[in-house]
Design a protein around this motif. Structure first.
Motif, PDB file in Angstrom:
ATOM      1  N   ILE A  49       0.856  -1.190   0.000  1.00 31.15           N
ATOM      2  CA  ILE A  49       0.000   0.000   0.000  1.00 31.15           C
ATOM      3  C   ILE A  49       0.888   1.234   0.000  1.00 31.15           C
ATOM      4  O   ILE A  49       1.670   1.442   0.922  1.00 31.15           O
ATOM      5  CB  ILE A  49      -0.884   0.055   1.255  1.00 31.15           C
ATOM      6  CG1 ILE A  49      -1.699  -1.221   1.427  1.00 31.15           C
ATOM      7  CG2 ILE A  49      -1.796   1.276   1.212  1.00 31.15           C
ATOM      8  CD1 ILE A  49      -2.459  -1.270   2.736  1.00 31.15           C
ATOM      9  N   SER A  50       0.747   2.052  -1.033  1.00 31.39           N
ATOM     10  CA  SER A  50       1.535   3.283  -1.071  1.00 31.39           C
ATOM     11  C   SER A  50       0.641   4.462  -1.437  1.00 31.39           C
ATOM     12  O   SER A  50      -0.394   4.310  -2.085  1.00 31.39           O
ATOM     13  CB  SER A  50       2.688   3.159  -2.066  1.00 31.39           C
ATOM     14  OG  SER A  50       2.216   2.864  -3.359  1.00 31.39           O
ATOM     15  N   GLY A 109       3.788   1.367   2.506  1.00 32.44           N
ATOM     16  CA  GLY A 109       4.743   1.898   1.545  1.00 32.44           C
ATOM     17  C   GLY A 109       6.081   2.325   2.107  1.00 32.44           C
ATOM     18  O   GLY A 109       7.068   2.397   1.381  1.00 32.44           O
ATOM     19  N   ASP A 110       6.130   2.614   3.396  1.00 30.15           N
ATOM     20  CA  ASP A 110       7.407   3.021   3.991  1.00 30.15           C
ATOM     21  C   ASP A 110       8.089   1.861   4.715  1.00 30.15           C
ATOM     22  O   ASP A 110       9.011   2.078   5.497  1.00 30.15           O
ATOM     23  CB  ASP A 110       7.207   4.209   4.937  1.00 30.15           C
ATOM     24  CG  ASP A 110       6.173   3.941   6.020  1.00 30.15           C
ATOM     25  OD1 ASP A 110       5.538   2.871   6.015  1.00 30.15           O
ATOM     26  OD2 ASP A 110       5.984   4.836   6.872  1.00 30.15           O
ATOM     27  N   ASN A 111       7.647   0.641   4.429  1.00 31.54           N
ATOM     28  CA  ASN A 111       8.193  -0.540   5.108  1.00 31.54           C
ATOM     29  C   ASN A 111       8.909  -1.482   4.152  1.00 31.54           C
ATOM     30  O   ASN A 111       8.633  -1.501   2.956  1.00 31.54           O
ATOM     31  CB  ASN A 111       7.064  -1.341   5.778  1.00 31.54           C
ATOM     32  CG  ASN A 111       6.549  -0.676   7.008  1.00 31.54           C
ATOM     33  OD1 ASN A 111       7.138   0.261   7.524  1.00 31.54           O
ATOM     34  ND2 ASN A 111       5.423  -1.149   7.492  1.00 31.54           N
ATOM     35  N   ARG A 112       9.768  -2.286   4.755  1.00 37.15           N
ATOM     36  CA  ARG A 112      10.414  -3.404   4.068  1.00 37.15           C
ATOM     37  C   ARG A 112      10.178  -4.642   4.913  1.00 37.15           C
ATOM     38  O   ARG A 112      10.127  -4.549   6.136  1.00 37.15           O
ATOM     39  CB  ARG A 112      11.913  -3.172   3.928  1.00 37.15           C
ATOM     40  CG  ARG A 112      12.258  -1.997   3.076  1.00 37.15           C
ATOM     41  CD  ARG A 112      13.758  -1.887   2.949  1.00 37.15           C
ATOM     42  NE  ARG A 112      14.093  -0.555   2.477  1.00 37.15           N
ATOM     43  CZ  ARG A 112      15.271  -0.023   2.593  1.00 37.15           C
ATOM     44  NH1 ARG A 112      16.258  -0.700   3.145  1.00 37.15           N
ATOM     45  NH2 ARG A 112      15.508   1.181   2.130  1.00 37.15           N
ATOM     46  N   ILE A 113      10.073  -5.788   4.278  1.00 40.98           N
ATOM     47  CA  ILE A 113       9.872  -7.010   5.048  1.00 40.98           C
ATOM     48  C   ILE A 113      11.206  -7.684   5.335  1.00 40.98           C
ATOM     49  O   ILE A 113      12.163  -7.537   4.585  1.00 40.98           O
ATOM     50  CB  ILE A 113       8.934  -8.001   4.330  1.00 40.98           C
ATOM     51  CG1 ILE A 113       9.568  -8.559   3.058  1.00 40.98           C
ATOM     52  CG2 ILE A 113       7.584  -7.379   4.052  1.00 40.98           C
ATOM     53  CD1 ILE A 113       8.867  -9.788   2.517  1.00 40.98           C
ATOM     54  N   ASP A 114      11.219  -8.407   6.428  1.00 43.72           N
ATOM     55  CA  ASP A 114      12.314  -9.327   6.711  1.00 43.72           C
ATOM     56  C   ASP A 114      11.972 -10.589   5.922  1.00 43.72           C
ATOM     57  O   ASP A 114      10.869 -11.132   6.085  1.00 43.72           O
ATOM     58  CB  ASP A 114      12.367  -9.618   8.202  1.00 43.72           C
ATOM     59  CG  ASP A 114      13.476 -10.576   8.594  1.00 43.72           C
ATOM     60  OD1 ASP A 114      13.899 -11.404   7.743  1.00 43.72           O
ATOM     61  OD2 ASP A 114      13.903 -10.520   9.753  1.00 43.72           O
ATOM     62  N   PRO A 115      12.834 -11.078   5.053  1.00 39.91           N
ATOM     63  CA  PRO A 115      12.510 -12.270   4.254  1.00 39.91           C
ATOM     64  C   PRO A 115      12.065 -13.471   5.093  1.00 39.91           C
ATOM     65  O   PRO A 115      11.286 -14.300   4.620  1.00 39.91           O
ATOM     66  CB  PRO A 115      13.809 -12.570   3.509  1.00 39.91           C
ATOM     67  CG  PRO A 115      14.548 -11.279   3.482  1.00 39.91           C
ATOM     68  CD  PRO A 115      14.160 -10.552   4.741  1.00 39.91           C
ATOM     69  N   ALA A 116      12.501 -13.550   6.332  1.00 44.19           N
ATOM     70  CA  ALA A 116      12.089 -14.649   7.207  1.00 44.19           C
ATOM     71  C   ALA A 116      10.583 -14.625   7.457  1.00 44.19           C
ATOM     72  O   ALA A 116       9.981 -15.660   7.767  1.00 44.19           O
ATOM     73  CB  ALA A 116      12.848 -14.595   8.528  1.00 44.19           C
ATOM     74  N   PHE A 117       9.961 -13.471   7.316  1.00 43.78           N
ATOM     75  CA  PHE A 117       8.517 -13.361   7.514  1.00 43.78           C
ATOM     76  C   PHE A 117       7.757 -14.270   6.549  1.00 43.78           C
ATOM     77  O   PHE A 117       6.709 -14.807   6.886  1.00 43.78           O
ATOM     78  CB  PHE A 117       8.068 -11.908   7.343  1.00 43.78           C
ATOM     79  CG  PHE A 117       6.584 -11.717   7.465  1.00 43.78           C
ATOM     80  CD1 PHE A 117       5.954 -11.865   8.691  1.00 43.78           C
ATOM     81  CD2 PHE A 117       5.824 -11.390   6.360  1.00 43.78           C
ATOM     82  CE1 PHE A 117       4.580 -11.697   8.808  1.00 43.78           C
ATOM     83  CE2 PHE A 117       4.448 -11.221   6.469  1.00 43.78           C
ATOM     84  CZ  PHE A 117       3.828 -11.374   7.704  1.00 43.78           C
ATOM     85  N   ILE A 164      11.411   2.177  -4.127  1.00 42.35           N
ATOM     86  CA  ILE A 164      12.519   1.316  -3.709  1.00 42.35           C
ATOM     87  C   ILE A 164      11.995   0.166  -2.851  1.00 42.35           C
ATOM     88  O   ILE A 164      12.364  -0.991  -3.048  1.00 42.35           O
ATOM     89  CB  ILE A 164      13.585   2.128  -2.938  1.00 42.35           C
ATOM     90  CG1 ILE A 164      14.282   3.102  -3.889  1.00 42.35           C
ATOM     91  CG2 ILE A 164      14.586   1.230  -2.236  1.00 42.35           C
ATOM     92  CD1 ILE A 164      15.130   4.142  -3.205  1.00 42.35           C
ATOM     93  N   ASN A 165      11.100   0.485  -1.912  1.00 43.20           N
ATOM     94  CA  ASN A 165      10.563  -0.550  -1.029  1.00 43.20           C
ATOM     95  C   ASN A 165       9.718  -1.565  -1.795  1.00 43.20           C
ATOM     96  O   ASN A 165       9.762  -2.757  -1.495  1.00 43.20           O
ATOM     97  CB  ASN A 165       9.761   0.077   0.106  1.00 43.20           C
ATOM     98  CG  ASN A 165      10.639   0.811   1.083  1.00 43.20           C
ATOM     99  OD1 ASN A 165      11.854   0.638   1.092  1.00 43.20           O
ATOM    100  ND2 ASN A 165      10.040   1.642   1.905  1.00 43.20           N
ATOM    101  N   TYR A 166       8.956  -1.116  -2.779  1.00 38.69           N
ATOM    102  CA  TYR A 166       8.155  -2.050  -3.571  1.00 38.69           C
ATOM    103  C   TYR A 166       9.063  -2.964  -4.394  1.00 38.69           C
ATOM    104  O   TYR A 166       8.830  -4.169  -4.494  1.00 38.69           O
ATOM    105  CB  TYR A 166       7.180  -1.301  -4.471  1.00 38.69           C
ATOM    106  CG  TYR A 166       6.254  -2.211  -5.244  1.00 38.69           C
ATOM    107  CD1 TYR A 166       5.492  -3.178  -4.601  1.00 38.69           C
ATOM    108  CD2 TYR A 166       6.140  -2.103  -6.628  1.00 38.69           C
ATOM    109  CE1 TYR A 166       4.637  -4.018  -5.310  1.00 38.69           C
ATOM    110  CE2 TYR A 166       5.285  -2.929  -7.341  1.00 38.69           C
ATOM    111  CZ  TYR A 166       4.540  -3.881  -6.679  1.00 38.69           C
ATOM    112  OH  TYR A 166       3.697  -4.711  -7.380  1.00 38.69           O
ATOM    113  N   ALA A 167      10.122  -2.409  -4.966  1.00 43.14           N
ATOM    114  CA  ALA A 167      11.074  -3.228  -5.728  1.00 43.14           C
ATOM    115  C   ALA A 167      11.713  -4.284  -4.819  1.00 43.14           C
ATOM    116  O   ALA A 167      11.879  -5.442  -5.227  1.00 43.14           O
ATOM    117  CB  ALA A 167      12.151  -2.340  -6.364  1.00 43.14           C
TER     118      ALA A 167
END
Length: 115
Positions: free
Chosen positions: A14-15, A65-73, A23-26
């Motif tokens: 969501i942005s 939109g202002d977040n990044r996930i930890d791949p472990a999630f 950048i975060n979506y990419a």
């Protein structure tokens, strides 16, 4: 009980006007290539309804939109009890500016029925 694997659910980014949203979506797409995006919808309720509309799965994850996930999630599995399809689950996020960890802006699991 239903066990849901995050990696098998739609992730919706969501942005609105976040300066680092592209950048975060990419980065999200690099981790979860099946991710979808809702952009420019005014109002939290309207944006979450738009996410439910684009999600193909009965439960979906939202990433602000202002977040990044930890791949472990993506390896997380959550057990959903009967009757919990009217709930939302929140994972805490870490603020990279001040190091605080809290639920606001964190990753959320929603059911279409709840939204």
């Amino acid at each position: 009980m239903q066990s849901l694997k995050i990696s098998e659910l739609d992730c919706v980014f969501i942005s609105y006007d976040e300066p680092n949203a592209e950048i975060n979506y990419a980065k999200l797409l690099a981790e979860a290539p099946w991710a979808k995006r809702v952009h420019g919808v005014k109002g939290f309720d309207s944006a979450h309804r738009a996410c439910a509309d684009v999600a193909d799965t009965d439960f979906f994850v939202t990433v602000d939109g202002d977040n990044r996930i930890d791949p472990a999630f993506l390896e997380v599995a959550i057990d959903i009890e009967p009757g919990q399809d009217d709930h939302a689950w929140t994972w805490a996020g870490k603020n990279i500016v001040n190091g605080l960890i809290y639920g606001n802006g964190g990753l959320k699991l929603w059911s279409k029925a709840f939204v």
